[in-house]
Write a protein that holds these residues in place. Structure first.
Motif, PDB file in Angstrom:
ATOM      1  N   VAL A  42       0.596   5.704   0.179  1.00 51.00           N
ATOM      2  CA  VAL A  42      -0.189   6.939   0.275  1.00 51.00           C
ATOM      3  C   VAL A  42       0.429   7.934  -0.698  1.00 51.00           C
ATOM      4  N   PHE A  75       0.852  -1.178   0.000  1.00 53.23           N
ATOM      5  CA  PHE A  75       0.000   0.000   0.000  1.00 53.23           C
ATOM      6  C   PHE A  75       0.892   1.234   0.000  1.00 53.23           C
ATOM      7  N   ASP A 129      -9.456   1.780   2.838  1.00 52.42           N
ATOM      8  CA  ASP A 129      -8.794   1.151   1.685  1.00 52.42           C
ATOM      9  C   ASP A 129      -8.045  -0.110   2.111  1.00 52.42           C
ATOM     10  N   VAL A 130      -7.342  -0.030   3.221  1.00 54.76           N
ATOM     11  CA  VAL A 130      -6.582  -1.179   3.725  1.00 54.76           C
ATOM     12  C   VAL A 130      -7.530  -2.240   4.268  1.00 54.76           C
ATOM     13  N   THR A 133      -1.090  -0.572  -4.101  1.00 52.25           N
ATOM     14  CA  THR A 133      -2.465  -0.120  -3.936  1.00 52.25           C
ATOM     15  C   THR A 133      -2.466   1.296  -3.387  1.00 52.25           C
ATOM     16  N   ASN A 185     -10.630  -2.861   3.476  1.00 47.23           N
ATOM     17  CA  ASN A 185     -11.321  -3.541   2.370  1.00 47.23           C
ATOM     18  C   ASN A 185     -10.410  -4.512   1.644  1.00 47.23           C
ATOM     19  N   ALA A 186      -9.134  -4.185   1.542  1.00 43.68           N
ATOM     20  CA  ALA A 186      -8.196  -5.066   0.843  1.00 43.68           C
ATOM     21  C   ALA A 186      -7.873  -6.326   1.645  1.00 43.68           C
ATOM     22  N   THR A 232      -3.643   4.244  -1.419  1.00 44.91           N
ATOM     23  CA  THR A 232      -4.368   4.272  -0.155  1.00 44.91           C
ATOM     24  C   THR A 232      -4.540   5.707   0.300  1.00 44.91           C
ATOM     25  N   THR A 233      -5.791   6.102   0.530  1.00 48.71           N
ATOM     26  CA  THR A 233      -6.045   7.458   1.012  1.00 48.71           C
ATOM     27  C   THR A 233      -6.749   7.468   2.361  1.00 48.71           C
ATOM     28  N   GLU A 234      -7.242   6.315   2.787  1.00 50.37           N
ATOM     29  CA  GLU A 234      -7.911   6.235   4.089  1.00 50.37           C
ATOM     30  C   GLU A 234      -7.831   4.805   4.604  1.00 50.37           C
TER      31      GLU A 234
END
Length: 80
Positions: free
Chosen positions: A4, A2, A32-33, A25, A35-36, A27-29
């Motif tokens: 940012v 991930f 995101d992590v 991936t 859900n992954a 990632t902004t919040e």
């Protein structure tokens, strides 16, 4: 992996922006992590052949460990 994203004008963001270009991936919040990794967390953890005595643990154990890790991290950033 991930990453940012950062401003393309900020040289300090070059590393993470490059990781995103390479397939990390974006990632902004925290969602995101979450859900992954959600599909992974639904399965018991299976250890590799290099750890013969290790066993998978159930969701309850995982929750207790996760809670303990969160408590140990605290809520204030480390300014050391």
């Amino acid at each position: 992996m991930f990453a940012v994203p950062g401003s393309p004008l900020d040289p300090r963001a070059a590393g993470t922006n490059d990781l995103i270009k390479q397939g990390a991936t974006l990632t902004t919040e925290a969602a995101d992590v979450i859900n992954a990794v959600a599909p992974i967390m639904e399965r018991p953890i299976a250890f590799g052949a290099g750890e013969p005595e290790a066993e998978a643990f159930d969701g309850e154990t995982r929750c207790r460990r996760t809670d303990a890790h969160r408590r140990s991290l605290g809520t204030k950033p480390d300014r050391s």
